[in-house]
Design a protein around this motif. Structure first.
Motif, PDB file in Angstrom:
ATOM      1  N   PHE A   5       0.831  -1.199   0.000  1.00  0.00           N
ATOM      2  CA  PHE A   5       0.000   0.000   0.000  1.00  0.00           C
ATOM      3  C   PHE A   5       0.869   1.253   0.000  1.00  0.00           C
ATOM      4  O   PHE A   5       0.637   2.180  -0.771  1.00  0.00           O
ATOM      5  CB  PHE A   5      -0.936  -0.019   1.209  1.00  0.00           C
ATOM      6  N   SER A   6       1.881   1.283   0.848  1.00  0.00           N
ATOM      7  CA  SER A   6       2.736   2.475   0.951  1.00  0.00           C
ATOM      8  C   SER A   6       3.633   2.648  -0.271  1.00  0.00           C
ATOM      9  O   SER A   6       4.157   3.738  -0.502  1.00  0.00           O
ATOM     10  CB  SER A   6       3.582   2.430   2.223  1.00  0.00           C
ATOM     11  N   ASN A   7       3.805   1.606  -1.075  1.00  0.00           N
ATOM     12  CA  ASN A   7       4.611   1.696  -2.297  1.00  0.00           C
ATOM     13  C   ASN A   7       3.752   1.710  -3.556  1.00  0.00           C
ATOM     14  O   ASN A   7       4.221   1.383  -4.641  1.00  0.00           O
ATOM     15  CB  ASN A   7       5.617   0.542  -2.343  1.00  0.00           C
ATOM     16  N   ASP A   8       2.493   2.092  -3.394  1.00  0.00           N
ATOM     17  CA  ASP A   8       1.555   2.250  -4.511  1.00  0.00           C
ATOM     18  C   ASP A   8       1.433   0.991  -5.363  1.00  0.00           C
ATOM     19  O   ASP A   8       1.418   1.053  -6.588  1.00  0.00           O
ATOM     20  CB  ASP A   8       1.949   3.456  -5.373  1.00  0.00           C
ATOM     21  N   MET A   9       1.396  -0.153  -4.689  1.00  0.00           N
ATOM     22  CA  MET A   9       1.176  -1.428  -5.372  1.00  0.00           C
ATOM     23  C   MET A   9      -0.137  -2.019  -4.889  1.00  0.00           C
ATOM     24  O   MET A   9      -0.550  -1.773  -3.760  1.00  0.00           O
ATOM     25  CB  MET A   9       2.320  -2.413  -5.060  1.00  0.00           C
ATOM     26  N   ASN A  10      -0.766  -2.791  -5.750  1.00  0.00           N
ATOM     27  CA  ASN A  10      -2.012  -3.463  -5.374  1.00  0.00           C
ATOM     28  C   ASN A  10      -1.719  -4.848  -4.834  1.00  0.00           C
ATOM     29  O   ASN A  10      -0.800  -5.521  -5.294  1.00  0.00           O
ATOM     30  CB  ASN A  10      -2.949  -3.572  -6.575  1.00  0.00           C
ATOM     31  N   LEU A  11      -2.520  -5.246  -3.869  1.00  0.00           N
ATOM     32  CA  LEU A  11      -2.376  -6.557  -3.247  1.00  0.00           C
ATOM     33  C   LEU A  11      -3.639  -7.368  -3.499  1.00  0.00           C
ATOM     34  O   LEU A  11      -4.746  -6.848  -3.423  1.00  0.00           O
ATOM     35  CB  LEU A  11      -2.148  -6.399  -1.745  1.00  0.00           C
ATOM     36  N   MET A  12      -3.465  -8.631  -3.798  1.00  0.00           N
ATOM     37  CA  MET A  12      -4.577  -9.520  -4.075  1.00  0.00           C
ATOM     38  C   MET A  12      -4.614 -10.617  -3.015  1.00  0.00           C
ATOM     39  O   MET A  12      -3.589 -11.182  -2.659  1.00  0.00           O
ATOM     40  CB  MET A  12      -4.380 -10.151  -5.458  1.00  0.00           C
ATOM     41  N   ALA A  13      -5.807 -10.899  -2.506  1.00  0.00           N
ATOM     42  CA  ALA A  13      -5.993 -12.007  -1.566  1.00  0.00           C
ATOM     43  C   ALA A  13      -6.570 -13.178  -2.349  1.00  0.00           C
ATOM     44  O   ALA A  13      -7.612 -13.054  -2.985  1.00  0.00           O
ATOM     45  CB  ALA A  13      -6.929 -11.603  -0.438  1.00  0.00           C
ATOM     46  N   SER A  65     -12.665  -6.609   4.166  1.00  0.00           N
ATOM     47  CA  SER A  65     -12.635  -5.437   5.042  1.00  0.00           C
ATOM     48  C   SER A  65     -11.300  -4.707   5.037  1.00  0.00           C
ATOM     49  O   SER A  65     -11.218  -3.563   5.473  1.00  0.00           O
ATOM     50  CB  SER A  65     -12.999  -5.821   6.466  1.00  0.00           C
ATOM     51  N   ASN A  66     -10.264  -5.340   4.520  1.00  0.00           N
ATOM     52  CA  ASN A  66      -8.960  -4.692   4.485  1.00  0.00           C
ATOM     53  C   ASN A  66      -8.857  -3.828   3.231  1.00  0.00           C
ATOM     54  O   ASN A  66      -8.740  -4.335   2.119  1.00  0.00           O
ATOM     55  CB  ASN A  66      -7.849  -5.743   4.508  1.00  0.00           C
ATOM     56  N   LEU A  67      -8.901  -2.511   3.400  1.00  0.00           N
ATOM     57  CA  LEU A  67      -8.866  -1.601   2.260  1.00  0.00           C
ATOM     58  C   LEU A  67      -7.535  -1.626   1.514  1.00  0.00           C
ATOM     59  O   LEU A  67      -7.437  -1.127   0.402  1.00  0.00           O
ATOM     60  CB  LEU A  67      -9.180  -0.175   2.713  1.00  0.00           C
ATOM     61  N   LYS A  68      -6.524  -2.220   2.114  1.00  0.00           N
ATOM     62  CA  LYS A  68      -5.222  -2.312   1.453  1.00  0.00           C
ATOM     63  C   LYS A  68      -5.159  -3.506   0.506  1.00  0.00           C
ATOM     64  O   LYS A  68      -4.195  -3.680  -0.221  1.00  0.00           O
ATOM     65  CB  LYS A  68      -4.111  -2.375   2.496  1.00  0.00           C
ATOM     66  N   ILE A  69      -6.182  -4.331   0.518  1.00  0.00           N
ATOM     67  CA  ILE A  69      -6.285  -5.454  -0.424  1.00  0.00           C
ATOM     68  C   ILE A  69      -7.278  -5.035  -1.495  1.00  0.00           C
ATOM     69  O   ILE A  69      -8.464  -4.860  -1.220  1.00  0.00           O
ATOM     70  CB  ILE A  69      -6.739  -6.743   0.289  1.00  0.00           C
TER      71      ILE A  69
END
Length: 103
Positions: A5-13, A65-69
């Motif tokens: 998130f802090s490095n402007d990358m998207n994360l997938m669960a 619920s995790n907005l970073k995902i």
């Protein structure tokens, strides 16, 4: 999640149901989890059931619920699982939009 998130990358669960561990059913016999983990998940499912909570819905809610995902991928094997996932996701659609607006 914080790093991406802090490095402007998207994360997938992927696989928030842990290939069947976080359901009220037994995982497939080939599941790679240890017996101890399988037993712990079975115990968690029982605790959820006793509390009137569907462990699969809970697992999906945690992922959503995790907005970073930014993306959650679910594997579903029948119509019932599709319905549970859709109903759970509907509950979060407006909530996520509100959280994003609030920053």
């Amino acid at each position: 999640a914080d790093f991406t998130f802090s490095n402007d990358m998207n994360l997938m669960a992927a696989a928030p149901l842990s290939m069947g561990l976080l359901t009220h059913n037994e995982p497939p016999t080939w599941h790679p989890a240890s017996d101890a983990l399988k037993e712990a998940c079975k115990k968690a499912a029982k605790i959820c059931e006793e509390g009137g909570v569907n462990i699969s819905s809970l697992a999906i809610r945690v992922a959503l619920s995790n907005l970073k995902i930014s993306c959650t991928i679910l594997g579903m094997k029948n119509i019932e699982q599709v319905k549970i996932a859709a109903e759970t996701a509907k509950k979060f659609d407006n909530l996520r939009a509100t959280k994003q607006e609030d920053g």
